[in-house]
Structures are given as structure tokens and as C-alpha cells.
Scaffold this active site. Sequence first.
Site: not given
Length: 223
Positions: A82-83, A174
Amino acid sequence: MEAALGWHCALGIIPYRDAWHWQQQLVAERCHDPTTRDVLLTLEHPPIYTLGQGATTAHIHFDPVATGIEVLRIERGGDVTYHCPGQLVAYPILNLRRHRCDLHWYLHQLEEVVIQTLGHYGIKGERVAGLTGVWVEGYKVAAIGIKVTRWITFHGIALNVVNNLQGFGRIVPCGIGDRPVGNLQQFRADIDLEEVRQQFVAAFGRVFAIEFVPKALTDLLKV
């Protein structure tokens, strides 16, 4: 080792697809002319989820269509991440022939850049055997996912600095379900993203023996 000259482009909050396209342009240029200098892009992204090329959608715990939340599959390694703003993202476009043609070495060096950056603030960053990234007191604060084409690198590092971590709750970050995600603000309340950027670039230069010169992205490609 004498430091080679490289360019650093400090950018703001950039839509993911734009940064992805710029990386592809920079890589293509260096594949065509390997003598072109290394580049480091540092920036932030608006909220988005990205999947590595081999990632499973089982690690996404929401319906992208129903929610309208953007999920993008890209060519880097690694699983889903997630960014969002407040997270420092770094995209090194390096010719590994200048450094070492060894991907395990490269990943280790990227982790070392983060560990040295954290060390400046008295925060002890650690590796976890068998996993890629950097942890602090059991919290994963930096995710790493790369792609290498003809020994030219792209994609890179996402370091959680002052970002809202809520978005990570929608995924298995991840692909690791048993370790929490954290940010540097948890361990240093007065942390500042712009200062972290400066410390990160300095650490990157030390680790990779590159002397970075500030450069406008518009001077490197057509945007």
C-alpha cells in the site's frame, strides 16, 4: 572507492502510473546508452495498492470494483503493498554493471540504506532472516520490491515515515500475515518526512558510492 556522479530528483505527491511511466522511460534510455548516469527518484504517492508480478489476490481483503479503490499489478517482485502520502518512496534507476551484478547484494544494500537512515534518528532497523525489508521492534517499516532489466534497476523502496497505516488493514502486507506494519513516527514523534528524504539520499550515496546532484525530472525526460 571514488564516488560516481548521479542525479537525484526530489518530487512531491505523484500519481503512481506517472512515476511508473517515468521509470520505464529512464530504464529504456539506460538500456540504449549504459553510460547514462544513475538516477534516484524520491516521492510520495496518493493512496493505491500494487501487486507484484507473482502476487496472489487472496491477500487483498476488499473488492476493488465495489469499493473503487485502485489496485495495480506491476512487474516488480514481491506481494501486495500500500502506498499513501507520508510514505517516502524511492526509485533507484541504477546500472548494476557499475556496482555489482548480484540481485541478493543489491537487495541487501537497499536494506542497508534504510538501516543507516534510521540510525541517524537513533532508531535500530533490523533485517529478518528469509524476508526482504526492514523492521523496527517487530514492525515492518520499509518494503522493498524491485525489477531489473539488462542490469538496470527500477521500482524500489517504500519507507513508512508519517503515513496513516489504516490502509494496510485491507491487505496482507507483502504476504506476511504475522508481522505488523509500522512507521517511524511511532518511534520518533518529531520525525519529518523532508528531513528523512535528505538523510535517505545521503545514506544511499554512501552505500552505493554515488555523489548525487539535484536534478529536475523535466531535464531528464519529457513529462
